[in-house]
Design a protein around this motif. Structure first.
Motif, mmCIF file in Angstrom:
data_model
loop_
_atom_site.group_PDB
_atom_site.id
_atom_site.type_symbol
_atom_site.label_atom_id
_atom_site.label_comp_id
_atom_site.label_asym_id
_atom_site.label_seq_id
_atom_site.Cartn_x
_atom_site.Cartn_y
_atom_site.Cartn_z
ATOM 1 N N ASP A 203 0.821 -1.213 0.000
ATOM 2 C CA ASP A 203 0.000 0.000 0.000
ATOM 3 C C ASP A 203 0.859 1.269 0.000
ATOM 4 O OD1 ASP A 203 -2.714 -0.391 -0.032
ATOM 5 O OD2 ASP A 203 -2.996 0.724 1.870
ATOM 6 N N VAL A 204 1.817 1.265 0.910
ATOM 7 C CA VAL A 204 2.673 2.441 1.061
ATOM 8 C C VAL A 204 3.502 2.642 -0.210
ATOM 9 C CG1 VAL A 204 4.599 3.430 2.387
ATOM 10 C CG2 VAL A 204 2.738 2.244 3.569
ATOM 11 N N ARG A 205 3.981 1.539 -0.795
ATOM 12 C CA ARG A 205 4.769 1.653 -2.036
ATOM 13 C C ARG A 205 3.918 2.138 -3.202
ATOM 14 N NH1 ARG A 205 9.814 -0.023 -1.195
ATOM 15 N NH2 ARG A 205 10.129 -1.656 0.365
ATOM 16 N N ALA A 206 2.658 1.665 -3.265
ATOM 17 C CA ALA A 206 1.769 2.105 -4.343
ATOM 18 C C ALA A 206 1.534 3.610 -4.251
ATOM 19 C CB ALA A 206 0.449 1.346 -4.262
ATOM 20 N N HIS A 207 1.464 4.074 -3.031
ATOM 21 C CA HIS A 207 1.154 5.470 -2.764
ATOM 22 C C HIS A 207 2.365 6.378 -2.936
ATOM 23 C CE1 HIS A 207 -2.422 7.355 -0.928
ATOM 24 N NE2 HIS A 207 -1.589 8.361 -0.764
ATOM 25 N N PHE A 208 3.483 5.981 -2.376
ATOM 26 C CA PHE A 208 4.635 6.885 -2.303
ATOM 27 C C PHE A 208 5.787 6.485 -3.225
ATOM 28 C CE2 PHE A 208 2.391 7.752 1.647
ATOM 29 C CZ PHE A 208 2.364 9.130 1.642
ATOM 30 N N ARG A 209 5.643 5.379 -3.919
ATOM 31 C CA ARG A 209 6.580 4.927 -4.969
ATOM 32 C C ARG A 209 8.051 5.087 -4.606
ATOM 33 N NH1 ARG A 209 3.656 3.550 -9.303
ATOM 34 N NH2 ARG A 209 1.444 4.014 -9.034
ATOM 35 N N ASN A 210 8.762 5.916 -5.385
ATOM 36 C CA ASN A 210 10.214 6.019 -5.218
ATOM 37 C C ASN A 210 10.650 6.585 -3.888
ATOM 38 O OD1 ASN A 210 10.497 5.052 -7.718
ATOM 39 N ND2 ASN A 210 10.726 7.061 -8.706
ATOM 40 N N LEU A 211 9.694 7.173 -3.188
ATOM 41 C CA LEU A 211 10.025 7.782 -1.908
ATOM 42 C C LEU A 211 10.291 6.719 -0.839
ATOM 43 C CD1 LEU A 211 10.235 10.775 -1.705
ATOM 44 C CD2 LEU A 211 7.925 10.886 -0.758
ATOM 45 N N VAL A 212 9.883 5.477 -1.121
ATOM 46 C CA VAL A 212 10.017 4.420 -0.109
ATOM 47 C C VAL A 212 11.334 3.667 -0.325
ATOM 48 C CG1 VAL A 212 8.891 2.442 0.970
ATOM 49 C CG2 VAL A 212 7.507 4.175 -0.202
ATOM 50 N N TYR A 213 12.123 3.538 0.719
ATOM 51 C CA TYR A 213 13.386 2.805 0.607
ATOM 52 C C TYR A 213 13.144 1.339 0.265
ATOM 53 C CZ TYR A 213 15.984 6.739 2.506
ATOM 54 O OH TYR A 213 16.555 7.971 2.678
ATOM 55 N N HIS A 214 14.031 0.788 -0.553
ATOM 56 C CA HIS A 214 13.970 -0.658 -0.838
ATOM 57 C C HIS A 214 14.188 -1.451 0.439
ATOM 58 C CE1 HIS A 214 13.819 -0.074 -5.093
ATOM 59 N NE2 HIS A 214 14.876 0.703 -5.073
ATOM 60 N N THR A 215 15.102 -0.970 1.240
ATOM 61 C CA THR A 215 15.396 -1.655 2.499
ATOM 62 C C THR A 215 14.190 -1.593 3.424
ATOM 63 O OG1 THR A 215 17.691 -0.936 2.307
ATOM 64 C CG2 THR A 215 16.960 -1.724 4.473
ATOM 65 N N VAL A 216 13.835 -2.752 3.956
ATOM 66 C CA VAL A 216 12.751 -2.831 4.930
ATOM 67 C C VAL A 216 13.363 -3.324 6.238
ATOM 68 C CG1 VAL A 216 10.638 -4.084 5.506
ATOM 69 C CG2 VAL A 216 11.012 -3.297 3.157
ATOM 70 N N ILE A 217 13.025 -2.669 7.352
ATOM 71 C CA ILE A 217 13.565 -3.092 8.648
ATOM 72 C C ILE A 217 12.652 -4.182 9.214
ATOM 73 C CG2 ILE A 217 14.355 -2.371 10.932
ATOM 74 C CD1 ILE A 217 15.745 -0.884 8.544
ATOM 75 N N PRO A 218 13.172 -5.392 9.403
ATOM 76 C CA PRO A 218 12.319 -6.471 9.915
ATOM 77 C C PRO A 218 12.052 -6.313 11.403
ATOM 78 C CG PRO A 218 14.579 -7.235 9.770
ATOM 79 C CD PRO A 218 14.574 -5.818 9.237
ATOM 80 N N ARG A 219 10.966 -6.892 11.855
ATOM 81 C CA ARG A 219 10.776 -7.025 13.302
ATOM 82 C C ARG A 219 11.813 -8.036 13.785
ATOM 83 N NH1 ARG A 219 7.340 -5.648 17.091
ATOM 84 N NH2 ARG A 219 5.795 -4.616 15.785
ATOM 85 N N ASN A 220 12.613 -7.627 14.743
ATOM 86 C CA ASN A 220 13.742 -8.459 15.162
ATOM 87 C C ASN A 220 13.972 -8.235 16.656
ATOM 88 O OD1 ASN A 220 17.317 -8.197 14.717
ATOM 89 N ND2 ASN A 220 16.149 -10.026 15.102
ATOM 90 N N VAL A 221 13.939 -9.307 17.410
ATOM 91 C CA VAL A 221 14.004 -9.171 18.863
ATOM 92 C C VAL A 221 15.337 -8.571 19.320
ATOM 93 C CG1 VAL A 221 14.789 -11.547 19.246
ATOM 94 C CG2 VAL A 221 13.532 -10.339 21.049
ATOM 95 N N ARG A 222 16.408 -8.794 18.562
ATOM 96 C CA ARG A 222 17.710 -8.236 18.941
ATOM 97 C C ARG A 222 17.658 -6.705 18.970
ATOM 98 N NH1 ARG A 222 20.272 -11.836 21.477
ATOM 99 N NH2 ARG A 222 22.368 -11.716 20.605
ATOM 100 N N ILE A 223 16.866 -6.125 18.042
ATOM 101 C CA ILE A 223 16.709 -4.661 17.997
ATOM 102 C C ILE A 223 16.108 -4.154 19.301
ATOM 103 C CG2 ILE A 223 15.364 -2.789 16.937
ATOM 104 C CD1 ILE A 223 15.820 -4.020 14.237
ATOM 105 N N SER A 224 15.116 -4.868 19.805
ATOM 106 C CA SER A 224 14.454 -4.388 21.019
ATOM 107 C C SER A 224 15.272 -4.691 22.274
ATOM 108 C CB SER A 224 13.045 -4.970 21.127
ATOM 109 O OG SER A 224 13.083 -6.368 21.004
ATOM 110 N N GLU A 225 16.171 -5.671 22.210
ATOM 111 C CA GLU A 225 17.018 -5.978 23.373
ATOM 112 C C GLU A 225 18.165 -4.976 23.534
ATOM 113 O OE1 GLU A 225 16.569 -10.848 22.963
ATOM 114 O OE2 GLU A 225 18.507 -9.898 22.523
ATOM 115 N N ALA A 226 18.696 -4.511 22.406
ATOM 116 C CA ALA A 226 19.953 -3.743 22.430
ATOM 117 C C ALA A 226 19.939 -2.526 23.370
ATOM 118 C CB ALA A 226 20.338 -3.326 21.009
ATOM 119 N N PRO A 227 18.845 -1.699 23.368
ATOM 120 C CA PRO A 227 18.880 -0.489 24.202
ATOM 121 C C PRO A 227 19.092 -0.774 25.688
ATOM 122 C CG PRO A 227 17.045 -0.386 22.670
ATOM 123 C CD PRO A 227 17.611 -1.774 22.585
#
Ligand code: ADP
Ligand code: MG
Length: 261
Positions: A203-227
């Motif tokens: 949806d977001v890509r259809a709407h904002f096209r090139n403005l959206v980064y190819h890279t997608v940040i996955p949900r990842n438990v290590r991200i939430s542990e690090a802080p």
């Protein structure tokens, strides 16, 4: 590269969408690429400061609140982090009062821009981690910035509120900072097992096209542990999917800059 920092605001008035996580880890990844980076914690909650293990006593006198009030200079309020090439200008809860205290001050929208000028030539990039509102703090960040990156959580209400953010950015572009651009939208907390994540991303890509980064940040438990270890996830666990995604996002940002040059 010019001899003054490119200033990037990480903004979305929704809380919990990954602004701080993106600020901390994109800043770390850019420093790992050899860039001189400053991260400005501009949220009274001070999550980015905590995420780097800057303790409260250390930041009580020198922080982004005292920077706005003019009590300290930016050069005094930048602390080295354990990441080589990365400094942080921390926040304390008093920053929430700035919205009210600055209401009657001249050029109140430009306090941060003016304050950062003193250190801008010491860095290649300055990231500003914005608070979850569109008040005077976020306006100050947008006035100081060359561009804005918008983290968007892959959930059902992701697009809600985005038009309000875009209107605020347009308002700033029209009156206060004509050079401001939207650098990109980054999809965060993507869960590949969840059909909804996929739908929202499409949806977001259809709407904002090139403005959206190819890279997608996955949900990842290590991200939430690090802080809780006072570390960016790149330091905590470089190999995990979350770290690798932020490295890829930094590479995308750098290639955007090359194209623009
Ligand atoms: P914001 O700054 O927009 O309020 P945060 O970056 O603080 O959002 O993220 C909100 C919460 O979600 C935090 O607890 C953070 O650790 C967690 N989080 C952020 N990104 C991810 C991710 N990709 N995977 C798992 N947890 C995440
Ligand atoms: Mg935050």
């Amino acid at each position: 590269m010019t001899n003054t920092a490119r200033i990037i605001a990480i903004a979305n008035q929704k809380g919990g969408v990954g602004k701080t996580t993106t600020s901390v880890n994109l800043a770390t990844a850019m420093a790992a690429c050899g860039r001189r980076v400053l991260l400005v914690d501009f949220d009274p909650q001070g999550n980015a400061s905590t995420g780097f293990g800057v303790d409260l006593d250390a930041r009580r006198d020198k922080n982004s609140y005292r920077l706005l009030t003019g009590e300290v200079d930016a050069s005094e309020a930048c602390y080295k982090t354990d990441v080589s090439g990365l400094d942080i200008l921390p926040a304390i809860v008093d920053l929430s009062a700035a919205e009210i205290e600055l209401a009657d001050v001249d050029a109140r929208e430009f306090r941060l821009q003016t304050a950062l000028q003193m250190v801008a030539r010491h860095y290649d990039y300055i990231f500003i981690d914005c608070p979850p509102s569109l008040g005077l703090l976020t306006i100050n960040a947008l006035c100081a910035a060359d561009c804005v990156i918008v983290p968007l959580q892959c959930e059902f209400y992701a697009l809600e509120g985005l038009s309000q953010l875009m209107r605020t950015i347009e308002m700033v572009q029209q009156g206060l900072n004509q050079n401001l651009i939207v650098q990109g939208i980054v999809l965060t907390m993507f869960d590949s097992r969840n059909k909804l994540s996929e739908m929202v991303a499409n949806d977001v890509r259809a709407h904002f096209r090139n403005l959206v980064y190819h890279t997608v940040i996955p949900r990842n438990v290590r991200i939430s542990e690090a802080p809780s270890f006072g570390q960016p996830v790149l330091i905590y666990d470089l190999k995990c999917s979350g770290s690798q995604a932020y490295v890829a996002l930094a590479a995308e940002l750098l290639s955007q800059e090359k194209e623009a040059a």
